[in-house]
Enzyme design. Structure first.
Site, PDB file in Angstrom:
ATOM      1  N   LYS A 192     -28.300 -39.490 -66.334  1.00  0.00           N
ATOM      2  CA  LYS A 192     -29.638 -40.094 -66.331  1.00  0.00           C
ATOM      3  C   LYS A 192     -30.635 -39.123 -65.705  1.00  0.00           C
ATOM      4  O   LYS A 192     -30.523 -38.798 -64.523  1.00  0.00           O
ATOM      5  CB  LYS A 192     -29.660 -41.395 -65.532  1.00  0.00           C
ATOM      6  CG  LYS A 192     -31.021 -42.090 -65.688  1.00  0.00           C
ATOM      7  CD  LYS A 192     -31.230 -43.202 -64.697  1.00  0.00           C
ATOM      8  CE  LYS A 192     -31.915 -42.746 -63.439  1.00  0.00           C
ATOM      9  NZ  LYS A 192     -33.291 -42.277 -63.627  1.00  0.00           N
ATOM     10  N   GLY A 249     -29.001 -41.786 -51.780  1.00  0.00           N
ATOM     11  CA  GLY A 249     -27.636 -41.276 -51.547  1.00  0.00           C
ATOM     12  C   GLY A 249     -26.824 -42.265 -50.722  1.00  0.00           C
ATOM     13  O   GLY A 249     -25.643 -42.527 -51.010  1.00  0.00           O
ATOM     14  N   GLU A 266     -26.106 -34.548 -53.263  1.00  0.00           N
ATOM     15  CA  GLU A 266     -26.950 -33.441 -52.807  1.00  0.00           C
ATOM     16  C   GLU A 266     -28.294 -34.065 -52.478  1.00  0.00           C
ATOM     17  O   GLU A 266     -29.030 -34.494 -53.358  1.00  0.00           O
ATOM     18  CB  GLU A 266     -27.048 -32.397 -53.924  1.00  0.00           C
ATOM     19  CG  GLU A 266     -27.486 -31.045 -53.421  1.00  0.00           C
ATOM     20  CD  GLU A 266     -28.968 -30.850 -53.536  1.00  0.00           C
ATOM     21  OE1 GLU A 266     -29.658 -31.141 -52.532  1.00  0.00           O
ATOM     22  OE2 GLU A 266     -29.443 -30.453 -54.589  1.00  0.00           O
ATOM     23  N   CYS A 300     -35.558 -29.455 -52.455  1.00  0.00           N
ATOM     24  CA  CYS A 300     -34.742 -30.058 -51.387  1.00  0.00           C
ATOM     25  C   CYS A 300     -34.460 -29.061 -50.269  1.00  0.00           C
ATOM     26  O   CYS A 300     -34.358 -29.449 -49.114  1.00  0.00           O
ATOM     27  CB  CYS A 300     -33.446 -30.608 -51.960  1.00  0.00           C
ATOM     28  SG  CYS A 300     -32.609 -29.452 -53.031  1.00  0.00           S
ATOM     29  N   GLU A 397     -38.800 -35.378 -44.439  1.00  0.00           N
ATOM     30  CA  GLU A 397     -38.942 -34.505 -45.609  1.00  0.00           C
ATOM     31  C   GLU A 397     -40.251 -34.869 -46.318  1.00  0.00           C
ATOM     32  O   GLU A 397     -40.401 -35.990 -46.818  1.00  0.00           O
ATOM     33  CB  GLU A 397     -37.753 -34.735 -46.551  1.00  0.00           C
ATOM     34  CG  GLU A 397     -37.756 -33.820 -47.749  1.00  0.00           C
ATOM     35  CD  GLU A 397     -36.563 -34.039 -48.672  1.00  0.00           C
ATOM     36  OE1 GLU A 397     -36.211 -35.198 -48.949  1.00  0.00           O
ATOM     37  OE2 GLU A 397     -35.977 -33.038 -49.117  1.00  0.00           O
TER      38      GLU A 397
END
Ligand code: NDP
Length: 794
Positions: A192, A249, A266, A300, A397
């Site tokens: 996806k 995640g 990840e 990332c 982040e």
């Protein structure tokens, strides 16, 4: 403007790339994309469509189908059906398909680049020179692994149907990182793409058709979070590979807990970019451009935290500001821009809110004097100075073109600041002193460390995180293990290999009458009483009491974890030094063989001869890991840039182990010893029903030069204690060998700080069989690979 004026101002004009071919591709699909299932375009079950927008112009590019759970089901069925044929092809045949994909991507590279830039907003210079060449490289590299699988991965086999979910920041590159290794190792996939950026994945589907990839090997289902959820929860999917936010995640970790699905995650990062005072500051400035303004900072592993030695900080900030003033933000198809558009309004809003928060919290914000174009979702490059390490912008982040700078005075402080994050994805170190760089690199908790370079990637090198940046690697040989399982797993059973015996033993082997002593726990190299002051009685299989054992509680666990962190004396040792201690442990166990055999016999009712065999195998197992301590080493990857890329297995940190119930001594040895062999510190919870071999082992440890705190042993209710450890924020991994429910619990609870887990899902091994009970698979689970990129031949 006259040419003369241009020479004076040295200003660039626009250099637009044509979008014609990409528009033709969109028109060929009537600007409305179906799902790619079983080798063909298929209508989605629902009429709902999503718009794909060019973020640089806000114009609609196409409509994208939203796959329902039923569509996902069909895609999984197609992948399942294709599996037998695909995995039974020879490695060479699979290699030819992967090679064909790589060639087609190269042939159509400009179309892919333009389409990616249109869909994502990233500069054409980046898609043309970085993303798409890396995509082709990934398929070439993994064509090689397909060819070599029989030889290089002989003990492993494919997993099955893989569900893959990717983000919007590197759409086609993330697809290649997922699909190439999966296919090379004989799996089939349902992938996806992200809601905002599906187009290149759909063009990739066309390529799969063109090269005649067998139907159902690759299935592309577009959609948003619900489609992702349907993939994650599908019972016929054996593994989930995910790249995206840490938040999702964690959702995936929890959703798959106890299902036996393998997962690789990840996730996010807040990577340090460390500048020492002797660094070449002009190179540093260009490095910063690549670190935080590449892909608008939506990376990332972006070097989003600048840590600079105080003595050169002001000088560097001045140079950065001067460079920022010259950066160009604009339409992604203009070859003269440095920074493109932010992927979508929602991301723009997040960036803006975090920047406002930074200002509110008192950091100094600086942006260039020019304004961004108004026709797209643009955000100017931003620098924060005077940032406190605990402030929001230093911890969260941002995923945008925002650099936060902090200063340090000593090397020690640099390392402390660098590791002051929940993440551990990447770091770059800038200094002209190679000794300093290579002294700092092992101290940084991150999966990738770049020396005097940044954001360099290659298919031959593994990429992935420590801590809340996730687990698993993508790329390199280390990445292949995410797409295979050990062949030996087929032999593990739901029932124990040990036959229960209630037989009364010969007198000599029976325990002395009454209970002679109460064992304490072993924390920080000392025997310690349980905090709660309780004990429990250990019985043999016939129900006769054979000892009293301390009943540990959460405070004892806290003390044990603290003790495990208190010493660095073990993890820093060389393989040779660790081997010496392991041999010494084996030697001391041998001296007390008779005593240990008797104790095993008391706990299990087995004969003395068979108990002696368990001790012998335990000694041999320790020898095996002593032998491996200086041999389970890394690789130097053949990456494409002028670097040596050192793939180094490192310890994970503090690992909790729930030891198996079978084989009181061997079960303990087989789980604890590989962990310390790789330099981890351990908190072990021995078998609840047969803990006495582990508690006897204290004396072996005391006489074998094992530094205090390396192995800590807490006895008690095993599943309760391991749950406390699985929740503990200072524990980095959990191994569990027990029931199916216990395995699920560990996977569930470990999600909070993304611990690495190794659980048996209630399946038993025959610990006496060296193929089941030892091997490099244990060492792989006990370590994580750090890739260090060192300039070489440059
Ligand atoms: P997400 O983690 O939400 O999205 C990543 C992928 O997962 C997308 O394909 C998304 O679908 C899908 N997804 C979302 N929710 C679920 C779910 N519950 N189950 C299964 N799949 C799901 O990232 P976002 O795109 O929302 O970005 C949010 C933040 O995440 C960013 O601001 C950034 O900080 C970070 N991020 C980190 C990335 C990295 O590489 N580490 C990459 C992207 C984002 P869809 O997008 O179609 O809804």
């Amino acid at each position: 403007m006259k040419v003369k004026d241009i020479f004076k101002s040295m200003a660039y004009g626009p250099a637009p790339e044509s979008a014609k071919e990409a528009e033709t591709f969109l028109a060929d699909h009537n600007k409305e994309f179906k799902l790619f299932i079983n080798g063909d375009w298929q209508k989605a079950g629902s009429k709902k469509m999503m718009d794909s927008i060019n973020p640089a112009t806000k114009k609609k590019l196409a409509k994208i189908s939203v796959a329902t759970a039923k569509d996902v089901d069909q895609a999984v069925a197609a992948a399942k059906q294709a599996l037998t044929g695909w995995k039974s092809l020879s490695g060479h045949q699979r290699a030819r398909y992967l090679y064909a994909i790589a060639r087609q991507i190269q042939k159509h590279s400009r179309l892919f680049s333009v389409l990616e830039s249109l869909d994502n907003g990233k500069p054409i210079r980046e898609t043309r020179d970085i993303d798409i060449p890396l995509v082709a490289r990934h398929f070439y590299h993994h064509a090689g692994w397909a060819q070599l699988m029989d030889e290089e991965m002989a003990d492993y086999e494919s997993i099955g149907v893989i569900g893959q979910i990717i983000p919007w920041n590197f759409p086609l590159l993330m697809l290649s990182w997922k699909i190439a290794p999966a296919l090379s190792m004989g799996n089939t996939v349902v992938l996806k793409p992200a809601e905002f950026t599906s187009l290149t994945a759909l063009l990739f589907a066309d390529i799969c058709k063109q090269i005649g990839l067998p139907k159902g090997v690759v299935n592309i289902v577009t959609g948003a979070a619900e489609t992702g959820e349907a993939i994650v929860n599908h019972p016929d999917i054996q593994k989930i590979a995910f790249t995206g936010s840490t938040e999702v995640g964690k959702i995936i970790r929890r959703a798959t807990a106890g299902t036996g699905k393998k997962i690789s995650l990840e996730l996010g990062g807040k990577s340090p970019f460390i500048v020492f005072d002797d660094a070449d500051l002009d190179s540093v400035v260009e490095g910063i451009v690549d670190a935080i303004w590449f892909n608008q900072g939506q990376v990332c592993c972006a070097g989003s935290r600048l840590l600079v030695e105080e003595s050169v900080a002001q000088k560097l900030y001045k140079k950065i500001r001067a460079r920022m003033e010259k950066l160009r933000v604009g339409n992604s198809l203009d070859k003269c821009i440095d920074i493109g558009a932010i992927v979508a309004p929602v991301q723009l809003k997040t960036i803006d809110q975090l920047v406002k928060k930074g200002v509110e919290e008192g950091s100094q914000m600086w942006q260039p004097s020019w304004k961004c174009p108004a026709d797209g979702y643009f955000y100017p490059p931003t620098l924060f100075t005077d940032v406190s390490p605990s402030s929001t912008i230093a911890q969260v982040e941002i995923f945008g073109p925002v650099l936060v700078a902090m200063t340090f005075r000593s090397h020690k402080e640099a390392v402390k600041l660098a590791n002051n994050t929940v993440y551990g994805l990447a770091a770059s170190i800038w200094t002209e002193n190679i000794n300093l760089a290579l002294d700092i690199a092992p101290q940084i908790k991150a999966g990738t460390v770049w020396v005097n370079c940044t954001n360099v990637f290659d298919a031959a090198s593994g990429f992935g995180g420590y801590r809340e940046s996730g687990f698993g690697r993508e790329g390199g040989k280390e990445g292949l293990y995410e797409y295979v399982k050990p062949r030996i797993n087929r032999e593990f059973k739901k029932t124990s290999f040990v036959k229960a015996t209630k037989k009364k033993l010969a007198k000599a082997a029976q325990s002395p009458k009454g209970i002679d002593r109460t064992t304490k726990m072993y924390i920080g190299g000392k025997q310690s009483r349980p905090d709660g002051g309780y004990t429990y009685t250990v019985t043999d299989p016939s129900g006769n009491p054979i000892g009293e054992v301390s009943k540990g509680n959460r405070k004892d666990i806290r003390n044990a974890v603290e003790a495990a962190h208190a010493t660095k004396n073990w993890s820093g040792r060389t393989g040779h030094a660790k081997a010496q201690v392991l041999y010494f442990i084996a030697e001391n166990l041998f001296i007390r063989k008779e005593e240990f055999a008797k104790r095993i016999a008391h706990q299990t009712n087995q004969s003395i001869q068979s108990a002696e065999k368990e001790v012998d195998v335990s000694i041999e197992r320790i020898y095996y890991y002593a032998g491996m301590a200086d041999k389970y080493d890394g690789r130097v990857h053949h990456t494409t840039s002028r670097n040596v890329t050192l793939a180094m297995p490192e310890s994970i940190g503090v690992i909790a182990v729930a030891c198996p119930d079978e084989y009181p001594l061997l079960g303990f040895i087989s789980t604890v010893i590989p962990l310390i062999c790789m330099g981890n510190h351990v908190v072990a919870v021995p078998s609840q029903q047969s803990p006495l071999s582990a508690t006897d082992f204290y004396q072996v440890l005391d006489t074998s030069d094992v530094p205090g705190g390396t192995i800590n042993i807490v006895t008690g209710n095993r599943d309760e204690l391991i749950s406390v450890l699985a929740k503990h924020d200072d524990v980095d991994g959990v191994w569990f060998f027990g029931s199916e429910a216990g395995s699920k619990q560990v996977e569930l609870l470990s999600a909070d700080n993304m611990k690495c887990t190794f659980v048996n899902h209630g399946k038993h091994r025959d610990w006496m069989n060296s193929k089941h009970g030892q091997g490099s698979e244990f060492l792989r689970q006990a370590s994580q690979i750090k890739n260090i990129w060192v300039p070489y031949g440059a």
